[in-house]
Design a protein around this motif. Structure first.
Motif, PDB file in Angstrom:
ATOM      1  N   ASP A  76      50.521  33.408 -13.348  1.00 34.31           N
ATOM      2  CA  ASP A  76      51.343  32.810 -12.296  1.00 34.31           C
ATOM      3  C   ASP A  76      52.619  32.220 -12.884  1.00 34.31           C
ATOM      4  OD1 ASP A  76      51.997  31.885  -9.717  1.00 34.31           O
ATOM      5  OD2 ASP A  76      51.083  29.938 -10.100  1.00 34.31           O
ATOM      6  N   PHE A  77      52.478  31.534 -14.015  1.00 36.33           N
ATOM      7  CA  PHE A  77      53.640  30.914 -14.649  1.00 36.33           C
ATOM      8  C   PHE A  77      54.589  31.978 -15.208  1.00 36.33           C
ATOM      9  CE2 PHE A  77      55.637  28.869 -18.447  1.00 36.33           C
ATOM     10  CZ  PHE A  77      56.473  28.022 -17.739  1.00 36.33           C
ATOM     11  N   MET A  78      54.038  33.020 -15.836  1.00 34.08           N
ATOM     12  CA  MET A  78      54.881  34.078 -16.388  1.00 34.08           C
ATOM     13  C   MET A  78      55.648  34.802 -15.286  1.00 34.08           C
ATOM     14  SD  MET A  78      54.583  33.713 -19.553  1.00 34.08           S
ATOM     15  CE  MET A  78      55.568  35.124 -20.045  1.00 34.08           C
ATOM     16  N   VAL A  89      63.902  28.620 -18.096  1.00 34.21           N
ATOM     17  CA  VAL A  89      62.457  28.433 -18.255  1.00 34.21           C
ATOM     18  C   VAL A  89      62.124  26.947 -18.284  1.00 34.21           C
ATOM     19  CG1 VAL A  89      60.512  28.704 -19.861  1.00 34.21           C
ATOM     20  CG2 VAL A  89      62.061  30.632 -19.428  1.00 34.21           C
ATOM     21  N   LEU A  90      62.976  26.156 -18.930  1.00 36.52           N
ATOM     22  CA  LEU A  90      62.766  24.707 -18.988  1.00 36.52           C
ATOM     23  C   LEU A  90      62.748  24.109 -17.581  1.00 36.52           C
ATOM     24  CD1 LEU A  90      62.521  22.241 -20.915  1.00 36.52           C
ATOM     25  CD2 LEU A  90      65.015  22.021 -20.751  1.00 36.52           C
ATOM     26  N   VAL A  91      63.718  24.496 -16.776  1.00 42.46           N
ATOM     27  CA  VAL A  91      63.800  23.995 -15.400  1.00 42.46           C
ATOM     28  C   VAL A  91      62.572  24.429 -14.598  1.00 42.46           C
ATOM     29  CG1 VAL A  91      65.135  24.028 -13.258  1.00 42.46           C
ATOM     30  CG2 VAL A  91      66.317  24.000 -15.465  1.00 42.46           C
ATOM     31  N   LYS A  92      62.185  25.692 -14.744  1.00 38.77           N
ATOM     32  CA  LYS A  92      61.022  26.218 -14.021  1.00 38.77           C
ATOM     33  C   LYS A  92      59.731  25.527 -14.449  1.00 38.77           C
ATOM     34  CE  LYS A  92      62.602  29.652 -11.387  1.00 38.77           C
ATOM     35  NZ  LYS A  92      62.317  29.781  -9.949  1.00 38.77           N
ATOM     36  N   THR A  93      59.649  25.171 -15.734  1.00 35.90           N
ATOM     37  CA  THR A  93      58.452  24.489 -16.227  1.00 35.90           C
ATOM     38  C   THR A  93      58.242  23.172 -15.499  1.00 35.90           C
ATOM     39  OG1 THR A  93      58.693  25.481 -18.431  1.00 35.90           O
ATOM     40  CG2 THR A  93      57.336  23.502 -18.271  1.00 35.90           C
ATOM     41  N   THR A  97      55.077  22.258 -12.755  1.00 40.11           N
ATOM     42  CA  THR A  97      54.103  21.302 -13.291  1.00 40.11           C
ATOM     43  C   THR A  97      52.922  21.007 -12.370  1.00 40.11           C
ATOM     44  OG1 THR A  97      55.683  20.247 -14.790  1.00 40.11           O
ATOM     45  CG2 THR A  97      53.808  18.914 -14.099  1.00 40.11           C
ATOM     46  N   PRO A  98      53.133  20.741 -11.074  1.00 36.27           N
ATOM     47  CA  PRO A  98      51.983  20.405 -10.221  1.00 36.27           C
ATOM     48  C   PRO A  98      50.930  21.511 -10.134  1.00 36.27           C
ATOM     49  CG  PRO A  98      54.039  19.812  -9.144  1.00 36.27           C
ATOM     50  CD  PRO A  98      54.400  20.638 -10.343  1.00 36.27           C
ATOM     51  N   LEU A 188      58.102  11.474 -10.630  1.00 35.00           N
ATOM     52  CA  LEU A 188      57.478  11.550 -11.948  1.00 35.00           C
ATOM     53  C   LEU A 188      57.983  12.766 -12.724  1.00 35.00           C
ATOM     54  CD1 LEU A 188      55.356   9.809 -13.378  1.00 35.00           C
ATOM     55  CD2 LEU A 188      53.624  11.426 -12.610  1.00 35.00           C
ATOM     56  N   ILE A 189      58.070  13.913 -12.044  1.00 38.64           N
ATOM     57  CA  ILE A 189      58.537  15.135 -12.700  1.00 38.64           C
ATOM     58  C   ILE A 189      60.014  15.029 -13.057  1.00 38.64           C
ATOM     59  CG2 ILE A 189      58.954  17.608 -12.334  1.00 38.64           C
ATOM     60  CD1 ILE A 189      56.367  17.591 -10.627  1.00 38.64           C
ATOM     61  N   ALA A 190      60.804  14.386 -12.187  1.00 41.85           N
ATOM     62  CA  ALA A 190      62.228  14.194 -12.473  1.00 41.85           C
ATOM     63  C   ALA A 190      62.419  13.341 -13.720  1.00 41.85           C
ATOM     64  CB  ALA A 190      62.921  13.540 -11.279  1.00 41.85           C
ATOM     65  N   CYS A 191      61.591  12.321 -13.879  1.00 40.81           N
ATOM     66  CA  CYS A 191      61.656  11.447 -15.050  1.00 40.81           C
ATOM     67  C   CYS A 191      61.260  12.225 -16.309  1.00 40.81           C
ATOM     68  CB  CYS A 191      60.725  10.250 -14.853  1.00 40.81           C
ATOM     69  SG  CYS A 191      60.779   9.055 -16.188  1.00 40.81           S
ATOM     70  N   MET A 192      60.192  13.023 -16.206  1.00 40.74           N
ATOM     71  CA  MET A 192      59.763  13.822 -17.341  1.00 40.74           C
ATOM     72  C   MET A 192      60.848  14.825 -17.734  1.00 40.74           C
ATOM     73  SD  MET A 192      56.373  16.266 -17.777  1.00 40.74           S
ATOM     74  CE  MET A 192      56.863  17.429 -16.500  1.00 40.74           C
TER      75      MET A 192
END
Length: 218
Positions: A76-78, A89-93, A97-98, A188-192
């Motif tokens: 799914d991630f690939m 890829v960084l942005v998509k990661t 995340t959820p 939380l994801i924005a902070c990470m």
């Protein structure tokens, strides 16, 4: 024991896959411990002899189920990052995340840890191995392309990101309780994302990151 409604099953699916899908559905409803081979067979309409033609034991079935969960999550991630640049890829990661719950369903994970501990530990080790190998290769690629800084400790950064990511996923899923005001998954994801981006992105990477964000917001 009760017979539950079967999930949507592709009729072209072979018997081994069908056993896996029905078992997964039963485990989610009632937990791994409380579902035995007899009940699985009744819900599918097969004999135990047929079951054992495909799986050596219930433990064998459980092990294949958790491996299949990991494969699905990675596939799914690939698919999500297909065609993305290294910065993309960084942005998509972060946005993905959820969905990245390597622990499966909470009740299944608890039963695995308690009653199938060897299977649980093997699953966690395999998940960590894939994650660490992929992360190390990804960071090295970003440095080579010049979009990541070349003055940070790859190993330390990788371990920190893995720990941070894991705890964020646990918090979002409700498995990690922190004192104080409940923080939304989005915040939380924005902070990470902010923390990780400032750690690894080079000036060139920040330029691409800004352009990528513009594209995403359109």
């Amino acid at each position: 024991m009760a017979i539950y409604l079967q999930p949507e099953i592709d009729h072209t699916m072979d018997m081994k896959e069908k056993i896996l899908e029905i078992s997964r559905s039963l485990f989610v409803k009632r937990g791994v411990r409380d579902v035995n081979v007899d009940e699985i067979c009744r819900n599918i309409g097969i004999s135990k002899k047929t079951f054992y033609q495909y799986y050596e034991s219930k433990e064998d079935l459980v092990g294949i189920m958790v491996d299949d969960h990991l494969r699905r999550m990675l596939d799914d991630f690939m698919s999500e990052i297909s065609g993305c640049s290294t910065v993309g890829v960084l942005v998509k990661t972060f946005s993905h995340t959820p969905k990245m719950n390597i622990m499966l369903d909470k009740k299944i994970a608890e039963d695995l840890d308690r009653y199938y501990h060897d299977v649980f530990v093997a699953h966690m080790k395999k998940s960590a191995k894939y994650f660490k190998e992929g992360m190390a290769n990804y960071l090295a690629k970003g440095i080579e392309e010049g979009v990541f800084r070349n003055d940070f400790d790859i190993q330390a950064t990788m371990v920190n990101f893995i720990l941070l990511h894991r705890e964020v996923v646990r918090y979002i899923s409700g498995d990690c309780i922190c004192e104080g005001r409940k923080v939304s998954a989005k915040a939380l994801i924005a902070c990470m994302a902010d923390m990780v981006s400032h750690t690894i992105l080079s000036p060139k990477g920040w330029e691409e990151y800004a352009e990528y964000e513009k594209t995403v917001k359109k």
